[in-house]
Design a protein around this motif. Sequence first.
Motif, short mmCIF file in Angstrom:
data_model
loop_
_atom_site.label_atom_id
_atom_site.label_comp_id
_atom_site.label_asym_id
_atom_site.label_seq_id
_atom_site.Cartn_x
_atom_site.Cartn_y
_atom_site.Cartn_z
N PRO A 17 -15.83 -21.76 3.79
CA PRO A 17 -16.49 -20.32 3.57
C PRO A 17 -15.40 -19.35 3.99
O PRO A 17 -14.45 -19.40 4.74
CB PRO A 17 -17.58 -20.47 4.20
CG PRO A 17 -17.55 -21.34 5.37
CD PRO A 17 -16.42 -22.61 4.71
N ALA A 18 -15.65 -18.20 3.59
CA ALA A 18 -14.90 -16.82 4.09
C ALA A 18 -14.80 -17.00 5.73
O ALA A 18 -15.87 -17.09 6.21
CB ALA A 18 -15.50 -15.49 3.53
N ASN A 19 -13.72 -16.54 6.05
CA ASN A 19 -13.64 -16.48 7.65
C ASN A 19 -14.87 -15.57 8.32
O ASN A 19 -15.59 -15.66 9.49
CB ASN A 19 -12.23 -16.19 8.04
CG ASN A 19 -11.49 -17.09 7.69
OD1 ASN A 19 -11.74 -18.29 7.73
ND2 ASN A 19 -10.16 -16.85 7.65
N SER A 20 -14.90 -14.47 7.74
CA SER A 20 -15.83 -13.31 8.12
C SER A 20 -17.60 -13.74 8.25
O SER A 20 -18.23 -13.31 8.75
CB SER A 20 -15.60 -12.16 7.45
OG SER A 20 -16.05 -12.36 6.02
N ALA A 21 -17.55 -14.80 7.38
CA ALA A 21 -18.96 -15.20 7.14
C ALA A 21 -19.48 -16.65 7.83
O ALA A 21 -20.20 -17.04 7.84
CB ALA A 21 -19.28 -15.04 5.59
N VAL A 22 -18.36 -17.13 8.41
CA VAL A 22 -18.39 -18.70 8.95
C VAL A 22 -19.41 -18.66 10.09
O VAL A 22 -20.55 -19.64 9.51
CB VAL A 22 -17.13 -19.01 9.42
CG1 VAL A 22 -17.47 -20.28 10.18
CG2 VAL A 22 -16.09 -19.35 8.63
N ALA A 23 -19.56 -17.91 10.93
CA ALA A 23 -20.74 -17.90 11.81
C ALA A 23 -21.98 -17.91 11.38
O ALA A 23 -23.04 -18.53 11.46
CB ALA A 23 -20.66 -17.13 13.26
N GLU A 24 -22.23 -16.70 10.61
CA GLU A 24 -23.62 -16.44 9.90
C GLU A 24 -23.88 -17.50 8.79
O GLU A 24 -25.15 -18.05 8.95
CB GLU A 24 -23.58 -15.22 9.20
CG GLU A 24 -24.80 -14.70 8.62
CD GLU A 24 -25.79 -14.14 9.68
OE1 GLU A 24 -27.06 -14.12 9.50
OE2 GLU A 24 -25.32 -13.91 11.04
N VAL A 25 -23.08 -17.96 8.15
CA VAL A 25 -23.51 -19.04 7.20
C VAL A 25 -23.86 -20.44 7.86
O VAL A 25 -24.87 -20.98 7.56
CB VAL A 25 -22.28 -19.26 5.98
CG1 VAL A 25 -22.54 -20.58 5.22
CG2 VAL A 25 -22.13 -18.45 5.28
N GLN A 26 -23.01 -20.62 8.77
CA GLN A 26 -23.29 -22.02 9.74
C GLN A 26 -24.60 -21.89 10.16
O GLN A 26 -25.35 -22.92 10.54
CB GLN A 26 -22.03 -22.25 10.59
CG GLN A 26 -20.77 -22.67 10.06
CD GLN A 26 -20.92 -23.89 8.86
OE1 GLN A 26 -21.67 -24.79 9.32
NE2 GLN A 26 -20.40 -23.78 7.72
N ASN A 27 -24.86 -20.65 10.85
CA ASN A 27 -26.00 -20.68 11.78
C ASN A 27 -27.24 -20.79 10.74
O ASN A 27 -28.26 -21.57 10.94
CB ASN A 27 -26.27 -19.25 12.35
CG ASN A 27 -25.22 -19.14 13.56
OD1 ASN A 27 -24.84 -20.08 14.09
ND2 ASN A 27 -24.77 -17.94 14.05
N PHE A 28 -27.34 -20.11 9.69
CA PHE A 28 -28.37 -20.27 8.79
C PHE A 28 -28.57 -21.70 8.01
O PHE A 28 -29.60 -22.27 8.05
CB PHE A 28 -28.06 -19.37 7.52
CG PHE A 28 -29.17 -19.31 6.42
CD1 PHE A 28 -30.53 -18.66 7.03
CD2 PHE A 28 -29.27 -19.70 5.14
CE1 PHE A 28 -31.44 -18.76 5.87
CE2 PHE A 28 -30.07 -19.81 4.27
CZ PHE A 28 -31.43 -19.09 4.69
N ILE A 29 -27.22 -22.41 7.73
CA ILE A 29 -27.40 -23.71 7.13
C ILE A 29 -27.87 -24.73 8.21
O ILE A 29 -28.75 -25.55 7.97
CB ILE A 29 -26.12 -24.06 6.69
CG1 ILE A 29 -25.67 -23.24 5.54
CG2 ILE A 29 -25.92 -25.65 6.43
CD1 ILE A 29 -24.09 -23.54 5.02
N GLU A 30 -27.36 -24.62 9.55
CA GLU A 30 -27.97 -25.27 10.54
C GLU A 30 -29.52 -25.26 10.93
O GLU A 30 -30.43 -26.04 11.30
CB GLU A 30 -27.18 -25.22 11.85
CG GLU A 30 -25.72 -25.64 11.93
CD GLU A 30 -25.74 -27.15 11.48
OE1 GLU A 30 -26.56 -27.94 12.08
OE2 GLU A 30 -24.96 -27.72 10.91
N GLY A 31 -29.99 -23.94 10.70
CA GLY A 31 -31.40 -23.71 10.68
C GLY A 31 -32.26 -24.30 9.67
O GLY A 31 -33.18 -24.96 9.87
N LEU A 32 -31.64 -24.10 8.36
CA LEU A 32 -32.20 -25.02 7.25
C LEU A 32 -32.27 -26.52 7.53
O LEU A 32 -33.18 -27.05 7.23
CB LEU A 32 -31.66 -24.63 6.06
CG LEU A 32 -31.79 -23.25 5.40
CD1 LEU A 32 -31.23 -23.04 4.22
CD2 LEU A 32 -33.39 -22.99 5.10
N ARG A 33 -31.14 -27.11 8.05
CA ARG A 33 -31.22 -28.61 8.42
C ARG A 33 -32.23 -28.90 9.17
O ARG A 33 -32.86 -29.77 8.94
CB ARG A 33 -29.76 -28.87 8.71
CG ARG A 33 -28.67 -29.02 7.79
CD ARG A 33 -27.33 -29.20 8.40
NE ARG A 33 -26.34 -29.56 7.36
CZ ARG A 33 -25.01 -29.28 7.57
NH1 ARG A 33 -24.41 -28.83 8.72
NH2 ARG A 33 -24.08 -29.30 6.56
#
Length: 339
Positions: free
Chosen positions: A174-190
């Motif tokens: 994923p885009a570097n600028s969005a890594v933390a936000e994307v990963q946080n959301f995905i981990e929350g969904l998991r």
Amino acid sequence: MPQPYVSSRRLVANSLSAMLSAIEVYNKPRMEYRDEVTVVLVVNAWELALKAALRQAGKRIFYPKKRNEPYRTLAAEDALKQVVIHKLFPTGVDGTALAANVTALVGYRNRAVHLYAADLGEMVYPFLQTSVLNYRDFMLDRFNKDLADSITWQLLPLGAKAPTEPIQFMKTEPANSAVAEVQNFIEGLRKLLDEAQAAGADMQRVAAVYDVHLHSVKPVTRADLVVSVAKEGERVMVKKTDPNQTHPYTMTELIERVNAKRKGPGKDKALTNYDHAALCWKENLRDNPRMAWKHSNGGSYVWSGDAVRCMVDLTDEHYEEVRGEYGEHLRARKAAAKD
């Protein structure tokens, strides 16, 4: 200062207006900020509907009043918790699954409103689809209001591209600028899907992809969120799942949970270990990794939320038939061993 009067009728009317606005916004052919606005409206629709259900049931919809401050009504998250506690979801619909669906949307809404939601619209799409159908069932059951009465369902399924499923969204780069936000959301969904699946929730009520006729194609489970697809589509990375999360039940715990959840016509008999053994033989449940897991070094099988749902859905009549076939199988095997 007395507590303000709140009309459940007005809450219901505004809730329906919010959901209809969400559907209208999402289906506009050209719309910036589409996903964020839609989710905000859908969560608002749920919040008002949940408060209306609590108000109708005579439950509190305000927080305890603080000195020199006005009354505050429950936030969506807390209204949802109260509806779960008081079991105000429709009969025959899995409240755990509906709660998981709304919780996922609330998480996305919070990111969109207070910061930004990165580029997660395609990830949240299946949750939105399912939420509309869950909402329709909720409003019909609680208030005898059918969302479909106000919608022209004959929409042309036109678009530049089809919505992607979550499995396709999980890119390795994923885009570097969005890594933390994307990963946080995905981990929350998991985590959310882990908990719902382990609880035996009906995952079709959490998130699913539907065709234009609103027939379900497939439910989204945690398994859809552990595969990562590279941008070039040249490789697929699979993340190992933890059986302690995906298969948390011993056989005894599985039977106990199934018996606690089996309700309705044709589901009066308490199931036993023999019923479980018969079904395992008939349906090869132990060979299905979605249902069962056993360490390669031996030990007993452990069971998943899917196994709970599978056993809950079957009627007493089906179990009686399987028990009869299993009994014949055991007798034949015993006779063959004597020969």
